[in-house]
Scaffold this motif. Structure first.
Motif, PDB file in Angstrom:
ATOM      1  N   ASP A  72       4.803 -27.657  -7.899  1.00 50.64           N
ATOM      2  CA  ASP A  72       5.835 -26.930  -7.674  1.00 50.64           C
ATOM      3  C   ASP A  72       5.669 -25.271  -8.596  1.00 50.64           C
ATOM      4  OD1 ASP A  72       7.559 -28.441  -5.903  1.00 50.64           O
ATOM      5  OD2 ASP A  72       8.907 -28.398  -7.960  1.00 50.64           O
ATOM      6  N   VAL A  96      10.126 -33.059 -14.996  1.00 52.85           N
ATOM      7  CA  VAL A  96      10.207 -32.301 -14.504  1.00 52.85           C
ATOM      8  C   VAL A  96       9.501 -31.783 -16.215  1.00 52.85           C
ATOM      9  CG1 VAL A  96      10.900 -30.492 -13.943  1.00 52.85           C
ATOM     10  CG2 VAL A  96      12.047 -32.120 -13.270  1.00 52.85           C
ATOM     11  N   ARG A 118       7.312 -33.741 -11.460  1.00 49.09           N
ATOM     12  CA  ARG A 118       7.552 -32.613 -11.078  1.00 49.09           C
ATOM     13  C   ARG A 118       6.987 -31.201 -12.203  1.00 49.09           C
ATOM     14  NH1 ARG A 118      13.180 -29.162  -9.518  1.00 49.09           N
ATOM     15  NH2 ARG A 118      11.535 -27.515  -8.904  1.00 49.09           N
ATOM     16  N   TRP A 119       6.170 -30.730 -11.974  1.00 51.56           N
ATOM     17  CA  TRP A 119       5.500 -29.773 -12.607  1.00 51.56           C
ATOM     18  C   TRP A 119       6.232 -27.738 -12.326  1.00 51.56           C
ATOM     19  CZ3 TRP A 119      -0.501 -29.824 -14.820  1.00 51.56           C
ATOM     20  CH2 TRP A 119      -0.159 -28.705 -15.823  1.00 51.56           C
ATOM     21  N   LYS A 120       6.877 -27.904 -12.408  1.00 52.12           N
ATOM     22  CA  LYS A 120       7.746 -27.098 -12.221  1.00 52.12           C
ATOM     23  C   LYS A 120       6.634 -24.858 -12.875  1.00 52.12           C
ATOM     24  CE  LYS A 120      11.597 -26.042 -12.506  1.00 52.12           C
ATOM     25  NZ  LYS A 120      13.317 -25.742 -13.192  1.00 52.12           N
ATOM     26  N   HIS A 121       6.859 -24.126 -12.518  1.00 52.84           N
ATOM     27  CA  HIS A 121       5.906 -23.499 -12.408  1.00 52.84           C
ATOM     28  C   HIS A 121       4.258 -23.831 -12.452  1.00 52.84           C
ATOM     29  CE1 HIS A 121      10.143 -21.669 -12.237  1.00 52.84           C
ATOM     30  NE2 HIS A 121      10.134 -21.677 -12.833  1.00 52.84           N
ATOM     31  N   SER A 122       3.999 -24.273 -11.895  1.00 55.09           N
ATOM     32  CA  SER A 122       2.622 -24.706 -12.178  1.00 55.09           C
ATOM     33  C   SER A 122       1.208 -24.206 -11.931  1.00 55.09           C
ATOM     34  CB  SER A 122       2.050 -25.979 -11.184  1.00 55.09           C
ATOM     35  OG  SER A 122       2.313 -25.878  -9.781  1.00 55.09           O
ATOM     36  N   ASP A 172       7.899 -27.923 -17.140  1.00 55.81           N
ATOM     37  CA  ASP A 172       8.354 -26.111 -16.925  1.00 55.81           C
ATOM     38  C   ASP A 172       7.107 -25.844 -17.499  1.00 55.81           C
ATOM     39  OD1 ASP A 172       8.849 -23.150 -16.586  1.00 55.81           O
ATOM     40  OD2 ASP A 172      10.630 -24.177 -16.643  1.00 55.81           O
TER      41      ASP A 172
END
Length: 139
Positions: free
Chosen positions: A139, A7, A58-62, A9
Motif C-alpha cells: 500500500d 500490518v 499488508r505493507w503500508k507506506h511501501s 508501516d
C-alpha cells in the motif's frame, strides 16, 4: 475463512534492523529470531507464531520503504555483512558479498526493498514455497 491480516508501516523503519523490529512488533510479537534476511525467510515458513494457515502481510507506506531501503540501505547492508564475514575468516562468502556490494554501489541489481519483497512473495501464490500461504499487499 479469510486469512488474518498483519500490518507493517514503512514509516517506522529506515534499515533492515528497523524492518526486523517492525516484524517483531507486528508479525511475531515476543518471538526470538536472528533478525537477518535468512531468519526473516524462516519466519515466513511458519513456526514462529505466524498463523499456520498463512496470512496477508499488508505493507503500508511501501513507497516510503522503497525509497528508504533503496541502494544506500543496500550498500550499508552488504558492507556490514562483508566486514562480518572477513572478521570470521569466511573469505569465499565475503568475496560473493563484495560482488553484491559493488553492484549496489553502482545502483545495479536488487535493492534491500526488492530483496524483502522477493522473500515474501516466495512464500505466496506462485512462489517456491507457496504452501506457506503468505500474501503481500503493498500500500
Amino acid at each position: 475463512m479469510a486469512k488474518r491480516v498483519l500490518v507493517i508501516d514503512g514509516r517506522r523503519f529506515k534499515s533492515l534492523h528497523g524492518f526486523c523490529r517492525e516484524i517483531s512488533r507486528e508479525v511475531i510479537p515476543g518471538a526470538a529470531w536472528g533478525r537477518s534476511l535468512d531468519a526473516f525467510n524462516d519466519i515466513l515458513s511458519g513456526g514462529f507464531g505466524t498463523p499456520e494457515e498463512g496470512f496477508v502481510l499488508r505493507w503500508k507506506h511501501s513507497a516510503i520503504s522503497r525509497d528508504r531501503l533503496g541502494y544506500s540501505a543496500t550498500v550499508r547492508l552488504w558492507r556490514w555483512r562483508w566486514y562480518a564475514l572477513l572478521l570470521n575468516l569466511r573469505f569465499e562468502q565475503a568475496r560473493h558479498v563484495a560482488e553484491k556490494l559493488a553492484r549496489a554501489k553502482r545502483c545495479e541489481g536488487p535493492t534491500l526493498f526488492d530483496t524483502l519483497v522477493e522473500i515474501i512473495r516466495k512464500h505466496g501464490p506462485g512462489g517456491d514455497e507457496a504452501e506457506d500461504g503468505v500474501e503481500l499487499i503493498l500500500d
